[in-house]
Scaffold this motif. Structure first.
Motif, short mmCIF file in Angstrom:
data_model
loop_
_atom_site.label_atom_id
_atom_site.label_comp_id
_atom_site.label_asym_id
_atom_site.label_seq_id
_atom_site.Cartn_x
_atom_site.Cartn_y
_atom_site.Cartn_z
N THR A 26 -7.70 5.14 -0.06
CA THR A 26 -7.30 6.53 -0.01
C THR A 26 -7.86 7.28 -1.24
O THR A 26 -7.96 8.48 -1.30
CB THR A 26 -5.67 6.73 -0.36
N GLU A 27 -8.54 6.58 -2.21
CA GLU A 27 -9.24 7.42 -3.28
C GLU A 27 -10.45 8.09 -2.56
O GLU A 27 -10.76 9.19 -3.23
CB GLU A 27 -10.09 6.22 -4.13
N ASN B 83 -0.90 3.24 -2.84
CA ASN B 83 -1.88 4.41 -2.29
C ASN B 83 -1.53 5.60 -3.45
O ASN B 83 -2.44 6.37 -3.80
CB ASN B 83 -1.26 4.59 -1.05
N SER C 274 -3.10 4.89 6.65
CA SER C 274 -3.98 5.20 5.54
C SER C 274 -3.55 3.95 4.52
O SER C 274 -3.19 4.19 3.21
CB SER C 274 -3.60 6.43 4.45
N LYS C 275 -3.71 2.66 4.72
CA LYS C 275 -3.65 1.78 3.82
C LYS C 275 -4.65 1.20 3.24
O LYS C 275 -5.65 0.73 3.81
CB LYS C 275 -2.87 0.31 4.67
N LEU D 245 0.30 14.74 1.60
CA LEU D 245 -0.22 13.54 1.04
C LEU D 245 1.09 12.20 1.32
O LEU D 245 0.58 11.37 1.72
CB LEU D 245 -0.45 13.68 -0.28
N CYS E 31 -3.67 4.97 -6.30
CA CYS E 31 -4.88 5.49 -6.21
C CYS E 31 -5.15 6.92 -6.64
O CYS E 31 -6.15 7.46 -6.94
CB CYS E 31 -5.42 5.10 -4.77
N THR E 32 -3.96 7.68 -5.92
CA THR E 32 -3.74 9.03 -6.04
C THR E 32 -4.06 9.38 -7.48
O THR E 32 -4.74 10.47 -8.07
CB THR E 32 -2.79 9.78 -5.49
N ILE F 129 -10.26 8.99 1.34
CA ILE F 129 -9.53 9.38 2.46
C ILE F 129 -8.45 10.84 2.17
O ILE F 129 -8.53 11.75 2.66
CB ILE F 129 -8.58 8.23 3.17
N TRP F 130 -8.02 10.52 0.88
CA TRP F 130 -6.99 11.60 0.35
C TRP F 130 -7.59 12.63 -0.53
O TRP F 130 -7.15 13.48 -0.83
CB TRP F 130 -5.62 10.93 -0.28
N ASP G 80 0.80 8.84 3.67
CA ASP G 80 1.22 7.71 3.10
C ASP G 80 2.10 6.95 3.85
O ASP G 80 2.08 5.84 4.31
CB ASP G 80 1.85 7.97 1.67
N TRP H 153 1.07 -1.28 -0.02
CA TRP H 153 -0.15 -0.06 -0.02
C TRP H 153 0.73 1.14 -0.02
O TRP H 153 0.39 2.32 -0.38
CB TRP H 153 -0.97 0.16 1.26
#
Length: 439
Positions: free
Chosen positions: A396-397, A337, A392-393, A383, A340-341, A399-400, A387, A333
């Motif tokens: 995060t799509e 992550n 934030s595993k 961010l 995802c970002t 959460i962030w 990470d 992750w």
């Protein structure tokens, strides 16, 4: 010009390869060990190609913003641009949400077993519940809170309790609230960019703030609401430190930053972005007393009611490792992550981030491009800190989202805006139509 565009395309391609790698490696890990706890790595989603009632509107909005957005952003009066940005953002976010239909896409999203609306009836006496809040955070505690309630300070849940109290109860109203408030984050970012850099950069960024793939998760998750609160805290701070009614804007910023801290523990990292705004401000001293005064209000109210933020966070860390967070592998992750970002900000933003280095290399803080570079860089640092924290595993799509919206202004440096906007729209449409996301 051609060389810069080629490098932008290389950056977008590299991000695509990162996403593809995260998908392939994630599928292998999930199939062999089942430790990722997501249906379609790296996203909390399942493969479910589908169309829905929002599909025609989503296609129409994407086409309209891509074709007409840059020209309208360049010539509309400033206030009209803000209203147009919000209206287009609402249309885009609502249409994407309704691709899954009203119930699955909006009304049921905040009523699942892990969500805030499941505990509304336990807040009949709000002060008493706040005083007792930390006793129900751990999984092995009696009547433990659902995952999202336990994972956030209680201002998040109290928001939905108050909506219920004024007659706006249920998942439909909660979803509409998150979308309506969440889409105002784009306006806060525009106000900040215009205030700290210049209006032309804000105008060039405006269409990208509308047509962001992140809208898939703004409609509907509570993190869209958190995103707007944090964004307006930054916007009011920018106004305060540049001399725009510093007493009132400083106080408003402080109030919203205080609320931000009680919506999500991870948003304490907004101190990095706030620090960048203070650095860029020309009159940073005068609003500080008002900022600090406002910052105290929400913490004092919750503390007097009996909620201990620090104790709750300590227990949350334990709860996190009791659940999926204790199983999900950090080694995957910590880089997935970022994939995802890349998906939520889109290829245009990745290309824009490539240009951030060139903007910062100018080394003259008074230049608008350098000032925008500092603002974008501060969000990227926040961010990355989130990470590396290991708290934030996955997921995060959503959460962030609060950090991601501050990366989008980097698109102001791009050439060929229409082409990049098409790419942004295509990514969002594919995500929403090929996957059934968790939010």
């Amino acid at each position: 010009m051609h060389r810069d565009l080629r490098r932008d395309l290389y950056a977008a391609l590299a991000a695509s390869l990162l996403v593809a790698t995260a998908v392939v490696v994630g599928e292998v890990i999930q199939h062999r060990y089942g430790t990722l706890r997501v249906g379609w790595p790296p996203l909390l989603a399942t493969w479910d190609p589908h169309l829905g009632p929002g599909t025609p509107a989503a296609l129409a909005v994407a086409a309209a913003v891509a074709v007409y957005g840059p020209a309208l952003a360049a010539r509309l009066p400033w206030r009209a641009l803000l209203l147009a940005t919000w209206a287009a953002g609402l249309a885009w976010t609502w249409s994407l949400a309704l691709v899954d239909g009203w119930h699955r896409g909006v009304a049921e999203q905040l009523t699942t077993g892990s969500e805030y609306l499941r505990v509304i009836d336990r807040f009949h006496d709000i002060p008493a519940t706040l005083a007792d809040f930390t006793r129900h955070i751990l999984i092995d505690s009696p009547d433990n809170w659902p995952a999202h309630v336990a994972g956030h300070p209680p201002a998040a849940t109290v928001t939905f309790v108050l909506l219920d109290r004024v007659g706006l109860g249920g998942g439909g109203w909660a979803g509409a609230f998150c979308i309506t408030v969440g889409t105002t984050a784009a306006l806060a970012v525009l106000v900040t960019v215009r205030t700290l850099t210049d209006e032309s950069l804000a105008r060039r960024a405006a269409p990208f703030l509308v047509l962001a793939p992140a809208a898939v998760w703004v409609g509907t998750s509570a993190d869209g609401y958190f995103t707007a609160v944090a964004a307006w805290a930054v916007a009011f701070l920018a106004l305060a430190v540049t001399g725009h009614r510093p007493a009132w804007t400083g106080l408003a910023s402080g109030l919203l930053f205080g609320l931000t801290l009680y919506l999500s523990y991870g948003l304490t990292l907004f101190a990095v972005i706030a620090g960048a705004v203070l650095l860029l401000g020309r009159r940073r001293v005068r609003p500080l007393p008002f900022l600090l005064l406002g910052l105290l209000v929400v913490p004092v109210v919750f503390t007097v009611a009996g909620f201990d933020w620090w104790e709750a966070y300590r227990l949350l860390v334990r709860r996190y490792h009791q659940g999926a967070g204790g199983v999900r592998p950090y080694g995957y992750w910590v880089w997935a992550n970022l994939a995802c970002t890349a998906l939520i900000v889109g290829p245009a933003t990745v290309a824009g981030l490539r240009r951030t280095r060139a903007a910062l290399a100018l080394k003259r803080l008074q230049l608008p491009d350098v000032r925008l570079g500092v603002l974008v860089l501060s969000a990227l640092i926040a961010l990355l800190a989130a990470d590396l924290s290991g708290m934030s595993k996955a997921e995060t799509e959503r959460i962030w989202l609060p950090f991601a919206v501050w990366l989008l202004p980097a698109c102001a440096w791009l050439t060929g805006a229409r082409g990049w906007l098409v790419a942004q729209g295509v990514v969002a449409l594919l995500l929403n139509h090929l996957l059934l996301t968790g939010w």
